[in-house]
Design a protein around this motif. Sequence first.
Motif, PDB file in Angstrom:
ATOM      1  N   TYR A  43       0.835  -1.204   0.000  1.00 40.52           N
ATOM      2  CA  TYR A  43       0.000   0.000   0.000  1.00 40.52           C
ATOM      3  C   TYR A  43       0.873   1.258   0.000  1.00 40.52           C
ATOM      4  O   TYR A  43       0.646   2.205  -0.762  1.00 40.52           O
ATOM      5  CB  TYR A  43      -0.904  -0.055   1.229  1.00 40.52           C
ATOM      6  CG  TYR A  43      -1.736   1.173   1.486  1.00 40.52           C
ATOM      7  CD1 TYR A  43      -2.668   1.608   0.555  1.00 40.52           C
ATOM      8  CD2 TYR A  43      -1.608   1.884   2.680  1.00 40.52           C
ATOM      9  CE1 TYR A  43      -3.446   2.728   0.802  1.00 40.52           C
ATOM     10  CE2 TYR A  43      -2.381   2.998   2.938  1.00 40.52           C
ATOM     11  CZ  TYR A  43      -3.294   3.420   1.993  1.00 40.52           C
ATOM     12  OH  TYR A  43      -4.057   4.526   2.235  1.00 40.52           O
ATOM     13  N   ALA A  66      -5.200  -3.176   2.241  1.00 41.27           N
ATOM     14  CA  ALA A  66      -5.315  -3.566   0.833  1.00 41.27           C
ATOM     15  C   ALA A  66      -6.568  -4.365   0.520  1.00 41.27           C
ATOM     16  O   ALA A  66      -6.876  -4.587  -0.648  1.00 41.27           O
ATOM     17  CB  ALA A  66      -4.077  -4.369   0.421  1.00 41.27           C
ATOM     18  N   PHE A 113      -2.153  -3.675  -5.671  1.00 39.65           N
ATOM     19  CA  PHE A 113      -1.327  -2.606  -5.114  1.00 39.65           C
ATOM     20  C   PHE A 113       0.135  -2.783  -5.507  1.00 39.65           C
ATOM     21  O   PHE A 113       0.837  -1.804  -5.770  1.00 39.65           O
ATOM     22  CB  PHE A 113      -1.473  -2.551  -3.591  1.00 39.65           C
ATOM     23  CG  PHE A 113      -2.604  -1.681  -3.132  1.00 39.65           C
ATOM     24  CD1 PHE A 113      -2.551  -0.306  -3.300  1.00 39.65           C
ATOM     25  CD2 PHE A 113      -3.730  -2.228  -2.553  1.00 39.65           C
ATOM     26  CE1 PHE A 113      -3.595   0.510  -2.890  1.00 39.65           C
ATOM     27  CE2 PHE A 113      -4.781  -1.428  -2.142  1.00 39.65           C
ATOM     28  CZ  PHE A 113      -4.716  -0.054  -2.307  1.00 39.65           C
ATOM     29  N   TYR A 161      -8.847   4.386   1.717  1.00 42.01           N
ATOM     30  CA  TYR A 161      -7.703   4.043   0.877  1.00 42.01           C
ATOM     31  C   TYR A 161      -7.947   4.330  -0.602  1.00 42.01           C
ATOM     32  O   TYR A 161      -7.269   3.800  -1.462  1.00 42.01           O
ATOM     33  CB  TYR A 161      -7.352   2.563   1.099  1.00 42.01           C
ATOM     34  CG  TYR A 161      -7.360   2.191   2.564  1.00 42.01           C
ATOM     35  CD1 TYR A 161      -6.476   2.808   3.447  1.00 42.01           C
ATOM     36  CD2 TYR A 161      -8.281   1.287   3.080  1.00 42.01           C
ATOM     37  CE1 TYR A 161      -6.492   2.516   4.801  1.00 42.01           C
ATOM     38  CE2 TYR A 161      -8.301   0.981   4.435  1.00 42.01           C
ATOM     39  CZ  TYR A 161      -7.407   1.599   5.296  1.00 42.01           C
ATOM     40  OH  TYR A 161      -7.429   1.313   6.639  1.00 42.01           O
ATOM     41  N   GLY A 165      -2.623   8.421   0.598  1.00 41.78           N
ATOM     42  CA  GLY A 165      -3.213   7.151   0.991  1.00 41.78           C
ATOM     43  C   GLY A 165      -4.680   7.303   1.324  1.00 41.78           C
ATOM     44  O   GLY A 165      -5.257   8.363   1.195  1.00 41.78           O
TER      45      GLY A 165
END
Length: 325
Positions: free
Chosen positions: A24, A59, A66, A211, A325
Amino acid sequence: MDGKAPEKALANTDHHFLIGAMAYWEACMAFVVDQPKNVVQYLYPFSRPTEITYIHMFAGISLPLFVTLARVGICVRQNKVLRNMAALGWRDKDAYQSFASEVLQDAVALEQWAVDYHLPADETFDTKSLGSSTYHQLKAFAHMCKFSILLELLRNFPSLLDSEVDHAKPSQTNNLSVSQTTRLDRWYFDLSGAILKHAKDIPEGSTCGLYQTILLIICGSVLRPSKDTRTSFPKDMRANEKLEAQVLSTLARQDELDERRAFVRRRLQTNCASFGLRQVYSRAELLLEDVWREFDSGSNEADNLPSNRHWIDVMTELKLETFFG
């Protein structure tokens, strides 16, 4: 690492957390700093499917995606280096040609991987107690990742869609025909729509929403007005190409564009309020607002999106670099 090693590593809770967190992190930072592609090589084994799908708090079920997104980010920034080299007169140098060939080969391989990638089946998930809505959100997020990978690749490497475009010649990319530009714009429009369709399947305030930032930036960065088809077409343009331009102009009309931008803006603002990461999300929003302002004002003279300033350029110029993020 042998074929079973990734499975063994992911089966360990602590290892799984670290691997997912690093994938990530690498995916988000790959778009922010220049780095060689081998820096994420340690994650390559985890881009392969495993017998059991382990759900990660960052994730989700998208660990392989990712890892691939990180590789795409590196590839995109290397492509920008190539453009700078060409502007400095390096285009005819052997070093430039070799580097350009390597970067394009990487882009081709990444596109093929993403197109062929299929989400894991429900029965492979390591957790069976999740509700159906959670499964649905995990899959929606994975689809967002997949289509974001493809959109970013095709935006930066139009030769993946049109074999007539020579990627090693930036000047050719800057002078695409009307029909080539329309064909590319249609792909960008459809891919951004696919990303947002899946984003809408994730409720506002959902932990999956935390995310999405880098994916929303990629999606939002192509939301530009379509060309006015009331102007005359080139005489050598075929009827089907004219029709394609007219259809795109209808589909990508201003109200549709405004609706898509509004959704991206609202989702970023919601994430900002829900998760308390105001600096990250406000920078992402400022970044996209400036990209859109440039599109709407016509200050960028390029007719085709690949020749427009990339969102990374805007980020750098406005000093908005952060961990998206």
